[in-house]
Design a protein around this motif. Structure first.
Motif, PDB file in Angstrom:
ATOM      1  N   ALA A 176       0.858  -1.116  -0.230  1.00 40.76           N
ATOM      2  CA  ALA A 176       0.278   0.578   0.105  1.00 40.76           C
ATOM      3  C   ALA A 176       0.971   1.589  -0.007  1.00 40.76           C
ATOM      4  O   ALA A 176       0.675   2.076  -0.402  1.00 40.76           O
ATOM      5  CB  ALA A 176      -1.310  -0.041   1.208  1.00 40.76           C
ATOM      6  N   ALA A 177       1.335   0.849   0.674  1.00 37.25           N
ATOM      7  CA  ALA A 177       2.754   2.160   0.523  1.00 37.25           C
ATOM      8  C   ALA A 177       3.131   2.748  -0.372  1.00 37.25           C
ATOM      9  O   ALA A 177       3.890   3.594  -0.865  1.00 37.25           O
ATOM     10  CB  ALA A 177       3.931   2.193   1.640  1.00 37.25           C
ATOM     11  N   VAL A 178       4.109   1.267  -1.361  1.00 43.35           N
ATOM     12  CA  VAL A 178       4.545   1.683  -2.806  1.00 43.35           C
ATOM     13  C   VAL A 178       3.145   2.374  -3.731  1.00 43.35           C
ATOM     14  O   VAL A 178       3.762   2.851  -3.986  1.00 43.35           O
ATOM     15  CB  VAL A 178       4.940   0.010  -3.156  1.00 43.35           C
ATOM     16  CG1 VAL A 178       5.226   0.371  -4.589  1.00 43.35           C
ATOM     17  CG2 VAL A 178       5.850  -0.403  -2.075  1.00 43.35           C
ATOM     18  N   ALA A 179       2.164   1.849  -3.538  1.00 41.40           N
ATOM     19  CA  ALA A 179       0.955   2.795  -4.571  1.00 41.40           C
ATOM     20  C   ALA A 179       0.995   3.718  -4.400  1.00 41.40           C
ATOM     21  O   ALA A 179       0.980   4.958  -5.165  1.00 41.40           O
ATOM     22  CB  ALA A 179      -0.521   1.695  -4.682  1.00 41.40           C
ATOM     23  N   ARG A 182       3.394   5.731  -5.479  1.00 39.00           N
ATOM     24  CA  ARG A 182       4.095   6.102  -7.035  1.00 39.00           C
ATOM     25  C   ARG A 182       2.738   7.103  -7.127  1.00 39.00           C
ATOM     26  O   ARG A 182       2.947   8.236  -8.769  1.00 39.00           O
ATOM     27  CB  ARG A 182       3.588   4.978  -7.613  1.00 39.00           C
ATOM     28  CG  ARG A 182       4.559   4.227  -7.244  1.00 39.00           C
ATOM     29  CD  ARG A 182       5.095   2.939  -8.855  1.00 39.00           C
ATOM     30  NE  ARG A 182       5.987   2.393  -8.403  1.00 39.00           N
ATOM     31  CZ  ARG A 182       6.646   1.893  -8.588  1.00 39.00           C
ATOM     32  NH1 ARG A 182       7.049   3.219  -8.398  1.00 39.00           N
ATOM     33  NH2 ARG A 182       7.945   1.078  -8.230  1.00 39.00           N
ATOM     34  N   GLN A 183       1.277   7.103  -6.705  1.00 41.20           N
ATOM     35  CA  GLN A 183       0.446   8.177  -6.496  1.00 41.20           C
ATOM     36  C   GLN A 183       1.256   9.779  -6.222  1.00 41.20           C
ATOM     37  O   GLN A 183       0.989  10.456  -7.406  1.00 41.20           O
ATOM     38  CB  GLN A 183      -0.349   8.074  -6.118  1.00 41.20           C
ATOM     39  CG  GLN A 183      -1.274   6.893  -6.407  1.00 41.20           C
ATOM     40  CD  GLN A 183      -2.598   5.702  -5.685  1.00 41.20           C
ATOM     41  OE1 GLN A 183      -2.707   6.874  -4.877  1.00 41.20           O
ATOM     42  NE2 GLN A 183      -3.541   5.291  -5.812  1.00 41.20           N
ATOM     43  N   ILE A 184       1.172  10.048  -5.751  1.00 35.91           N
ATOM     44  CA  ILE A 184       2.639  10.680  -5.042  1.00 35.91           C
ATOM     45  C   ILE A 184       3.420  11.707  -5.665  1.00 35.91           C
ATOM     46  O   ILE A 184       3.732  12.436  -6.261  1.00 35.91           O
ATOM     47  CB  ILE A 184       3.108  10.511  -3.348  1.00 35.91           C
ATOM     48  CG1 ILE A 184       1.734  10.978  -2.286  1.00 35.91           C
ATOM     49  CG2 ILE A 184       3.524  11.938  -3.214  1.00 35.91           C
ATOM     50  CD1 ILE A 184       2.080  10.617  -0.978  1.00 35.91           C
ATOM     51  N   ASN A 185       4.232  10.251  -6.704  1.00 37.61           N
ATOM     52  CA  ASN A 185       4.830  11.048  -7.428  1.00 37.61           C
ATOM     53  C   ASN A 185       4.769  11.930  -9.017  1.00 37.61           C
ATOM     54  O   ASN A 185       4.941  12.184  -9.904  1.00 37.61           O
ATOM     55  CB  ASN A 185       6.214   9.864  -7.829  1.00 37.61           C
ATOM     56  CG  ASN A 185       6.959   9.658  -7.262  1.00 37.61           C
ATOM     57  OD1 ASN A 185       7.084  10.235  -5.808  1.00 37.61           O
ATOM     58  ND2 ASN A 185       7.708   7.805  -7.104  1.00 37.61           N
ATOM     59  N   GLU A 186       3.049  11.411  -8.961  1.00 34.05           N
ATOM     60  CA  GLU A 186       2.676  12.013 -10.057  1.00 34.05           C
ATOM     61  C   GLU A 186       2.009  13.120  -9.677  1.00 34.05           C
ATOM     62  O   GLU A 186       1.805  14.271 -10.770  1.00 34.05           O
ATOM     63  CB  GLU A 186       1.754  10.766 -11.133  1.00 34.05           C
ATOM     64  CG  GLU A 186       2.236   9.405 -11.430  1.00 34.05           C
ATOM     65  CD  GLU A 186       3.048   9.854 -11.977  1.00 34.05           C
ATOM     66  OE1 GLU A 186       3.019  10.692 -13.460  1.00 34.05           O
ATOM     67  OE2 GLU A 186       4.554   9.570 -12.151  1.00 34.05           O
ATOM     68  N   LEU A 187       2.257  13.086  -8.832  1.00 33.96           N
ATOM     69  CA  LEU A 187       1.094  14.887  -8.470  1.00 33.96           C
ATOM     70  C   LEU A 187       1.917  15.989  -8.680  1.00 33.96           C
ATOM     71  O   LEU A 187       2.830  16.244  -8.834  1.00 33.96           O
ATOM     72  CB  LEU A 187       1.285  14.668  -6.902  1.00 33.96           C
ATOM     73  CG  LEU A 187      -0.503  14.094  -5.973  1.00 33.96           C
ATOM     74  CD1 LEU A 187      -0.116  14.370  -4.279  1.00 33.96           C
ATOM     75  CD2 LEU A 187      -1.251  13.650  -6.824  1.00 33.96           C
ATOM     76  N   LYS A 188       1.336  17.108  -9.233  1.00 29.97           N
ATOM     77  CA  LYS A 188       2.131  18.292  -9.226  1.00 29.97           C
ATOM     78  C   LYS A 188       1.932  19.460  -8.087  1.00 29.97           C
ATOM     79  O   LYS A 188       2.368  20.586  -8.133  1.00 29.97           O
ATOM     80  CB  LYS A 188       0.731  19.246 -10.375  1.00 29.97           C
ATOM     81  CG  LYS A 188       1.123  18.716 -12.085  1.00 29.97           C
ATOM     82  CD  LYS A 188       2.149  17.935 -11.942  1.00 29.97           C
ATOM     83  CE  LYS A 188       1.993  17.445 -13.563  1.00 29.97           C
ATOM     84  NZ  LYS A 188       3.474  16.866 -14.060  1.00 29.97           N
TER      85      LYS A 188
END
Length: 236
Positions: A176-179, A182-188
């Motif tokens: 869950a932390a990995v997922a 990866r979601q945070i990495n795509e935030l602007k």
């Protein structure tokens, strides 16, 4: 990702190790998603007494780095220091402070500067972020072929070893932390700050994050209404 139609040369795909999320970053995702974003997406960093003390603890460990033998040649009583392992399947890479071997099993040991939480507050008397980090290390060791059933978090301030069984719940928390990473990495833009959290005063990035000030402004916003907390004078 939007494709660019220009004359620049094609960009090579990232190397495998660049696609992997370090276990220490998973610690920060669990501790505070905004902190993870500021450090690892926005590239912000500030030292504090706590971060420097943590570096001193790990510097003593890393100075005695040793090689890790293959699983089929694992000697009894092994103590290998500063071992790097990765898991393509799980998308993680970890630098393990210490790997101990006994009875054909290995256990990662992660050194932490502080103290464990109050007894009974969290499973295994280990902070949730530390539990995920040691779980990621164990999962990477497993993919490398080692038998690993538990990890150990060593809290230097109290000189205590807290054992963490690597069960299905730990594995699920790591994934869950990995997922989430990866979601945070795509935030602007960074995730919103924690609200009136006791974690903020000890954070070296509190002067950049401005949690109370940001939450006060968000409390006046129609887009993200939150209860505006009191404004604390936070001095990292």
């Amino acid at each position: 990702m939007v494709e660019r139609e220009d004359l620049s040369p094609p960009v090579a795909p990232p190397r495998a190790e660049e696609r992997l999320i370090p276990a220490r970053m998973l610690n920060e995702v669990v501790y505070c998603p905004r902190l993870y974003y500021l450090e690892h997406v926005a590239g912000e960093w500030e030292e504090s007494a706590d971060t420097l003390a943590g570096k001193r603890v790990h510097r003593r460990v890393d100075a005695k780095a040793s090689a890790m033998p293959p699983p089929e040649a694992l000697p009894e009583g092994l103590k290998a220091r500063s071992v790097t392992v990765s898991s393509e399947t799980e998308g993680i890479v970890a630098k393990v402070d210490l790997v101990e071997a006994a009875d054909g099993l290995v256990s990662p040991v992660d050194y932490k500067r502080g103290t464990p939480p109050q007894a009974g507050r969290y499973p295994g008397d280990v902070w949730p972020a530390d539990r995920v980090q040691i779980g990621a290390q164990a999962m990477a060791l497993r993919e490398a072929g080692y038998r690993c059933e538990e990890g150990v978090v060593y809290y230097a301030a109290s000189k205590t070893r807290q054992r963490v069984p690597i069960d299905e719940a730990v594995v699920a928390d790591v994934r869950a932390a990995v997922a989430e990473a990866r979601q945070i990495n795509e935030l602007k833009t960074p995730p919103p700050p924690l609200v009136d959290s006791p974690k903020c005063p000890g954070c070296s990035l509190v002067g950049i994050c401005l949690p109370d000030e940001t939450n006060a402004l968000l409390g006046r916003s129609r887009e993200r209404p939150v209860e505006a907390p009191r404004l604390r004078r936070l001095l990292p």
